[in-house]
Enzyme design. Structure first.
Site: not given
Ligand code: UD1
Length: 416
Positions: A22-23, A92, A116, A121, A305, A397
């Site tokens: 998925k990711n 997201r 989710c 986030r 995850d 999902r």
């Molecule tokens: C992706 C994955 C998700 C996984 C996560 C961490 C996909 C579609 N989803 O989510 O399954 O759990 O990586 O491995 O690939 N953050 C900020 N500001 C930002 C961006 C992120 O503060 O602009 C924080 C988030 O709130 C969170 C942390 O950084 O606490 C990690 O987020 P991120 O690595 O961006 O995860 P996703 O890309 O949302």
């Protein structure tokens, strides 16, 4: 209301073929928008989040068709760069369209992303990085408008290795003018997969698997065919399920090399495993052992995850484990449900102390998000008696067909 009914308490036996990731699929679908031509994807998982993403692409003017197991995307004619609010808020990953729309159309409108409910986030890291290409953001009633007339490659260092922000930078850098150097990039395997996909399309990206990526922008892109790698999180979920329920299961098409931290934790819990190529055989006889202390970390650390499935497995292990969540702040939502099943778990801040009980008992459970939902299914499979998992659409999902997978290892399960 639809629910899953699961009769738990029996060891598992059989095999499960692991679906496409998925990711990896979601950012690759976003990347398909970059090329004025055709992308053919194999092993793309048929999950709800992919369905949403395909609807968004159709809305942009792409032609999207399943031809048997091949997904064919023709992005020659893109007429819109606005993500419809109904999809943007659902998922997201729609934020991942920012980079590719800015690259291809020089502007984009996305609603603030949903997905989710596992924490606040924010998207500040995405926006901060994209601004360095020259992007300008304004808030409008329809959502966030981004404009970048002449994206220019830049030297960017992320304040935290965010997976999504790393992907957005890569997506914009591919069509930007000049070289982009991205430091402190996330190293999750799905990012390497996105880069391999883009390179197969004519992009020039180096440094895959490291925290420094170098992207030469402005290369001519061409049609491509690409096979998406299998899903390490789905594989990890079924590994932990077998560990907790006992029995012997062969997982087929597993990205074993990406599961190091999970296999280490499983070994510590006393689970036996044997990898042969892409097959991973897992068996467990006695009661699982506690893991002591374990923290979630960015890759190659233990994946956030799989934290909920791990918690559900440890609920009936022997001894006390402490699981720390360091990535998302609201990922202990399943604890109340596990407690009603008889689990002994105490949450303090970002840590959960799990004192393993002999067994869990069947209960009525409610899925509230994807991975937590899968963890409740895992708990139901290991518990004595029958459980119901409500709102199991959340699980769809990310899991193609959890009912089929459970049945193929002998679990008595049906949807009602
Ligand atoms: C992706 C994955 C998700 C996984 C996560 C961490 C996909 C579609 N989803 O989510 O399954 O759990 O990586 O491995 O690939 N953050 C900020 N500001 C930002 C961006 C992120 O503060 O602009 C924080 C988030 O709130 C969170 C942390 O950084 O606490 C990690 O987020 P991120 O690595 O961006 O995860 P996703 O890309 O949302």
């Amino acid at each position: 209301m639809e629910y899953l009914e699961i009769k738990g308490g029996s060891p598992l036996c059989g095999e499960i073929r692991i679906q496409g990731s998925k990711n990896a699929a979601l950012p690759i679908l976003s990347a398909a928008v970059l090329h004025r031509g055709i992308t053919v994807l194999r092993n793309c998982p048929k999950i709800i989040d992919v369905t949403y993403m395909l609807e968004i692409l159709r809305d942009f003017g792409c032609h999207v068709d399943w031809e048997g197991e091949d997904l064919v995307i023709d992005a020659s004619s893109l007429s819109s760069c606005q993500v419809a609010e109904c999809y943007g808020r659902q998922m997201r990953s729609s934020i991942m369209l920012l980079g590719s729309l800015l690259g291809r159309m020089k502007s984009a409108v996305v609603s603030y992303p949903g997905g989710c409910v596992i924490g606040a986030r924010p998207i500040d890291i995405h926006l901060g990085a994209l601004k360095q290409f020259g992007a300008v953001f304004t808030e409008e009633p329809a959502g966030l408008r981004a404009v970048c007339q002449k994206p220019k490659g830049a030297r960017i260092c992320l304040p935290f290795p965010s997976v999504g922000a790393t992907e957005n930078v890569i997506l914009l850098a591919v069509l930007a003018e000049g070289t982009t150097i991205l430091e402190n990039a996330a190293r999750e395997p799905e990012i390497g997969e996105l880069c391999r996909f883009l390179n197969s399309m004519g992009a020039e990206i180096q440094g895959m698997g490291t925290s420094c990526l170098v992207i030469e922008g402005g290369r001519q892109l061409h049609d491509t065919e690409f096979t998406i790698m299998p899903d390490r999180i789905v594989a990890g979920t079924y590994l932990l399920m077998t560990a907790a329920a006992g029995g012997r299961v062969c997982l087929r098409d597993v990205p074993v090399e990406q599961l190091g931290s999970v296999l280490d934790a499983a070994s510590e819990m006393g689970v036996c495993q044997r990898a042969r190529g892409r097959d991973l055989e897992v068996w467990s006889t006695g009661r699982l052992k506690a893991v002591g202390e374990l923290s979630t970390r960015p890759y190659p650390g233990f994946p956030t995850d799989l934290q909920s499935p791990l918690l559900a497995a440890l609920a009936s292990a022997e001894g006390t484990s402490v699981v720390k969540e360091t990535i998302f702040e609201a990922r202990f939502k399943i604890v109340e449900d596990l407690q009603r099943m008889g689990a002994c778990i105490r949450v303090e801040g970002q840590s959960a102390a799990v004192e393993g009980v002999k067994y869990l008992h069947g209960e009525e459970l409610t899925a509230r998000e994807l991975r937590g939902g899968a963890a409740l299914v895992l708990a139901a499979v290991t518990a004595q008696g029958t459980s119901r998992v409500l709102q199991y659409h959340y699980i769809a999902r990310g899991y193609e067909n959890i009912i089929r997978d459970l049945q193929s290892v002998g679990v008595v399960v049906q949807s009602r």
